[in-house]
Structures are given as structure tokens and as C-alpha cells.
Design a protein around this motif. Sequence first.
Motif, PDB file in Angstrom:
ATOM      1  N   ILE A  20       7.828  10.042  79.880  1.00 32.03           N
ATOM      2  CA  ILE A  20       7.371   8.651  79.971  1.00 32.03           C
ATOM      3  C   ILE A  20       5.937   8.581  79.462  1.00 32.03           C
ATOM      4  CG2 ILE A  20       6.940   6.692  81.531  1.00 32.03           C
ATOM      5  CD1 ILE A  20       9.917   7.388  81.253  1.00 32.03           C
ATOM      6  N   GLU A  36      -4.543   7.883  82.587  1.00 31.21           N
ATOM      7  CA  GLU A  36      -5.068   8.490  83.817  1.00 31.21           C
ATOM      8  C   GLU A  36      -5.535   7.412  84.799  1.00 31.21           C
ATOM      9  OE1 GLU A  36      -4.537  11.324  84.579  1.00 31.21           O
ATOM     10  OE2 GLU A  36      -6.165  12.385  85.538  1.00 31.21           O
ATOM     11  N   PHE A  95       0.075  20.141  81.317  1.00 29.75           N
ATOM     12  CA  PHE A  95       0.006  20.849  80.035  1.00 29.75           C
ATOM     13  C   PHE A  95      -1.401  20.726  79.473  1.00 29.75           C
ATOM     14  CE2 PHE A  95       4.411  19.967  80.722  1.00 29.75           C
ATOM     15  CZ  PHE A  95       5.106  21.003  80.124  1.00 29.75           C
TER      16      PHE A  95
HETATM   17  N1  LIG Z   1      -5.610  14.090  76.286  1.00 30.30           N
HETATM   18  C1  LIG Z   1      -5.619  15.291  76.830  1.00 30.30           C
HETATM   19  O1  LIG Z   1      -6.215  16.231  76.318  1.00 30.30           O
HETATM   20  C2  LIG Z   1      -4.859  15.561  78.117  1.00 30.30           C
HETATM   21  C3  LIG Z   1      -4.660  16.913  78.527  1.00 30.30           C
HETATM   22  C4  LIG Z   1      -3.905  17.176  79.697  1.00 30.30           C
HETATM   23  C5  LIG Z   1      -3.422  16.117  80.457  1.00 30.30           C
HETATM   24  N2  LIG Z   1      -3.653  14.829  80.038  1.00 30.30           N
HETATM   25  C6  LIG Z   1      -3.124  13.753  80.876  1.00 30.30           C
HETATM   26  O2  LIG Z   1      -1.986  13.167  80.243  1.00 30.30           O
HETATM   27  C7  LIG Z   1      -1.928  11.774  80.569  1.00 30.30           C
HETATM   28  C8  LIG Z   1      -1.876  10.976  79.286  1.00 30.30           C
HETATM   29  O3  LIG Z   1      -3.006  11.289  78.502  1.00 30.30           O
HETATM   30  P1  LIG Z   1      -2.981  11.084  76.914  1.00 30.30           P
HETATM   31  O4  LIG Z   1      -4.247  11.655  76.403  1.00 30.30           O
HETATM   32  O5  LIG Z   1      -1.674  11.514  76.348  1.00 30.30           O
HETATM   33  O6  LIG Z   1      -3.067   9.475  76.855  1.00 30.30           O
HETATM   34  P2  LIG Z   1      -2.743   8.495  75.624  1.00 30.30           P
HETATM   35  O7  LIG Z   1      -3.564   7.290  75.849  1.00 30.30           O
HETATM   36  O8  LIG Z   1      -2.825   9.212  74.324  1.00 30.30           O
HETATM   37  O9  LIG Z   1      -1.194   8.118  75.859  1.00 30.30           O
HETATM   38  C9  LIG Z   1      -0.721   7.362  76.943  1.00 30.30           C
HETATM   39  C10 LIG Z   1       0.552   6.656  76.489  1.00 30.30           C
HETATM   40  O10 LIG Z   1       1.159   6.039  77.619  1.00 30.30           O
HETATM   41  C11 LIG Z   1       1.745   4.843  77.191  1.00 30.30           C
HETATM   42  N3  LIG Z   1       1.991   3.981  78.356  1.00 30.30           N
HETATM   43  C12 LIG Z   1       1.141   3.163  78.990  1.00 30.30           C
HETATM   44  N4  LIG Z   1       1.767   2.543  80.021  1.00 30.30           N
HETATM   45  C13 LIG Z   1       3.040   3.021  80.046  1.00 30.30           C
HETATM   46  C14 LIG Z   1       4.166   2.779  80.865  1.00 30.30           C
HETATM   47  N5  LIG Z   1       4.107   1.924  81.896  1.00 30.30           N
HETATM   48  N6  LIG Z   1       5.318   3.439  80.596  1.00 30.30           N
HETATM   49  C15 LIG Z   1       5.392   4.306  79.556  1.00 30.30           C
HETATM   50  N7  LIG Z   1       4.344   4.580  78.738  1.00 30.30           N
HETATM   51  C16 LIG Z   1       3.185   3.936  78.989  1.00 30.30           C
HETATM   52  C17 LIG Z   1       0.754   4.285  76.197  1.00 30.30           C
HETATM   53  O11 LIG Z   1       1.364   3.322  75.311  1.00 30.30           O
HETATM   54  C18 LIG Z   1       0.312   5.555  75.453  1.00 30.30           C
HETATM   55  O12 LIG Z   1       1.099   5.804  74.293  1.00 30.30           O
HETATM   56  C19 LIG Z   1      -3.132  11.481  81.458  1.00 30.30           C
HETATM   57  O13 LIG Z   1      -2.736  11.520  82.789  1.00 30.30           O
HETATM   58  C20 LIG Z   1      -4.094  12.618  81.132  1.00 30.30           C
HETATM   59  O14 LIG Z   1      -4.919  12.946  82.241  1.00 30.30           O
HETATM   60  C21 LIG Z   1      -4.339  14.528  78.886  1.00 30.30           C
END
Ligand SMILES: NC(=O)c1ccc[n+]([C@@H]2O[C@H](COP(=O)([O-])OP(=O)(O)OC[C@H]3O[C@@H](n4cnc5c(N)ncnc54)[C@H](O)[C@@H]3O)[C@@H](O)[C@H]2O)c1
Length: 299
Positions: free
Chosen positions: A10, A94, A143
Motif C-alpha cells: 500500500i 510518515e 526496509f
Molecule cells: N524514503 C526512505 O528512504 C525511507 C526508508 C525507510 C522507510 N521509509 C518509510 O516508508 C514510508 C514511505 O516513505 P516514502 O519515502 O516511500 O514516501 P513517498 O512519499 O515516496 O511515497 C508515499 C506514497 O504513498 C502514497 N499514499 C498516500 N496516501 C495513501 C493511501 N491512503 N493509500 C495508499 N497510498 C497512499 C502516495 O501517493 C505516495 O506515492 C514512510 O513511513 C517512511 O518512513 C522511507
Amino acid sequence: MTAIENVTVIGLGTLGSQIAMQAAAYGHRVTAFDPNPDAFAQARGKVRSAMQMVGKGPTYPIERWDDIAAQVRLAPDLAGAAQNADLVIEVVAENVELKRKVFAELDRAAPPGALLATNSSSIPVSRIESATQRPQLCLNLHFYQPAVGIPMADIMGGTRTAPETIAAARDFLHSIQCVPLPVRKEILGFCFNNVWRAVKRQTLYMWAGGFVDFRDIDRAWMVFTGMTYGPFFLMDLVGLDVVLAIETVYFAESDDPKDAPPQALKDKVAKGELGIKSGRGFYSYPDPECARPGFLQGR
Ligand SMILES: NC(=O)c1ccc[n+]([C@@H]2O[C@H](COP(=O)([O-])OP(=O)(O)OC[C@H]3O[C@@H](n4cnc5c(N)ncnc54)[C@H](O)[C@@H]3O)[C@@H](O)[C@H]2O)c1
């Protein structure tokens, strides 16, 4: 508990797109949902160019990249994506309220035995699990970026996570060529993010205080560890807004002034210098200085 075959992702942004690819690459049936229909293609393009910049590819032949992407089934909504899942991995922004809302929806949509995992970097699942009727099946599965090239993930339970849930998550990670990093007791930052966090805090302090040029810190790191990039490039890859948000969470948790994110980092984010995604962070993209010949030698 049966082995995990059907995986639902998701959120298909930076991390979700890579987790979906990693699971599909190793034979899982992957279904995913993102409200932005272009999210998967956009994120994949960015991940691919980032991998080229650092010379670090996926754990499978890069020639398979497009075929694997085609195997990820995109569902029109969250309920449709989760209906046959053995494991759902939530990878939305987040924000604890958003994650609780998504977990509540998943609890209604996913089969009763499905595991519900969050990829959150800083929110323990103990703050999300009560949005569901299945806390025994909830966990953190975290991850690392770039997830296709750094094959490891933290596993952490909440207040009532069953040992079978942890065991199933371990088996799943092995099945996708990822090293599991189990966390025995809840801690902010899990296993390796805690180590990375210490590096980040110290290197940001040295840069913001004007003690050392950030390029020399990256060079030193590359020579010392043998890695193809250093902490400042990695922060650009993660996104400086994401780095700032995570540092802010740590600061709120500890209330220790030494944990306060430096003003210089806030200024960069306010100027829109967010790293690779905005074309400028510590380095400029798509041709960052640290990927050019001679960088390591300090020429
Ligand atoms: N960026 C990093 O390096 C990293 C590393 C480890 C963990 N994370 C974690 O992963 C999570 C996402 O981070 P990211 O960097 O991929 O963010 P991102 O902003 O790149 O992606 C988030 C995605 O979620 C989608 N989204 C929003 N609301 C939604 C919903 N209700 N249902 C489905 N999709 C929805 C958005 O359209 C977007 O494509 C966060 O919790 C972050 O802490 C990020």
C-alpha cells in the motif's frame, strides 16, 4: 501459519515501489495500491537512475527490471489490493494518523489471518496496532533505502505480536533475499537505523558547524568502508525533507538539544533543496560530483 505467497503493498512511492519489485522478483504474487496512478512508474524511474549513480544494482539481473515491474498488479483501491493478501506492507507517508487509518481499512479488507506490517522509519507498530482487531498479526517491517540494493530489513513486534508473526516475517524476508534484523525490545530506529542515525547526526553537525566540507566526509566514508557513496549522498537519496522529519521525531523523543536538527538543514528544505527528487540537495543532479571520476581522490 501458512507461508506467505500473496503480498500487498500500500503506497508505491520511493520505498513501496522497491518493496513491490523485490517481492515480485522472487516469485511472490504482488498486488499494490496507490491513489496516484503514476506513482509506481515515477518512483521506479527515480530508483533506476539512483542505482546507476551509485553503481549499485538490484539483487537480480537489471535486465529483468521491466518484466518484474509488469508482474506487480495495480489494484484500483485499497480493499481490492488487500482482499487475498497473506501479508500487507503499508508504505504511505510518515504520519501516525494516516497509518492508523490505513491499518483500520486493511483490517476490514484483508483476510483474517493476514499479517499487517508498516515500513515506517520512526513509528513503532505499538502506536498503530490498536486501530485493528488483530494486534497479534501487526509488526514493523522496515526496509532500507535503496531497498532493491540493500537487501536487509528490521522486524519489530508491538505489544501483542505473536512469535509466529515474527517467524513468518523472517521466512518472508529470506524468501526475497533480504537479511532479517530482528529487534528484541522496542527501540526507536530499530537495529541499523540507530547506527545510521548516529552517523547522520554527527555528519550533519560537522557540516552545519562549518568544520569540514561535506564532500570530504563522503570521501572519508567511501575510502574507509569501501562503499560507492557516503552519508551526504545517501541523505540526498532518502530526501532531505524525510531526513529532517525523522531527525525531528528523534529530537521530540529525547528532548536532548544535541538531537535538534541543524538550522542549516531546515533552511535547505525550506528552499526546496530536497535531494535527488528536486534536482539539488547537498549535490546537484543528475550528475552529482561524488559520482564523477577522480572524486574519491579529492581532485
Ligand atoms: N524514503 C526512505 O528512504 C525511507 C526508508 C525507510 C522507510 N521509509 C518509510 O516508508 C514510508 C514511505 O516513505 P516514502 O519515502 O516511500 O514516501 P513517498 O512519499 O515516496 O511515497 C508515499 C506514497 O504513498 C502514497 N499514499 C498516500 N496516501 C495513501 C493511501 N491512503 N493509500 C495508499 N497510498 C497512499 C502516495 O501517493 C505516495 O506515492 C514512510 O513511513 C517512511 O518512513 C522511507
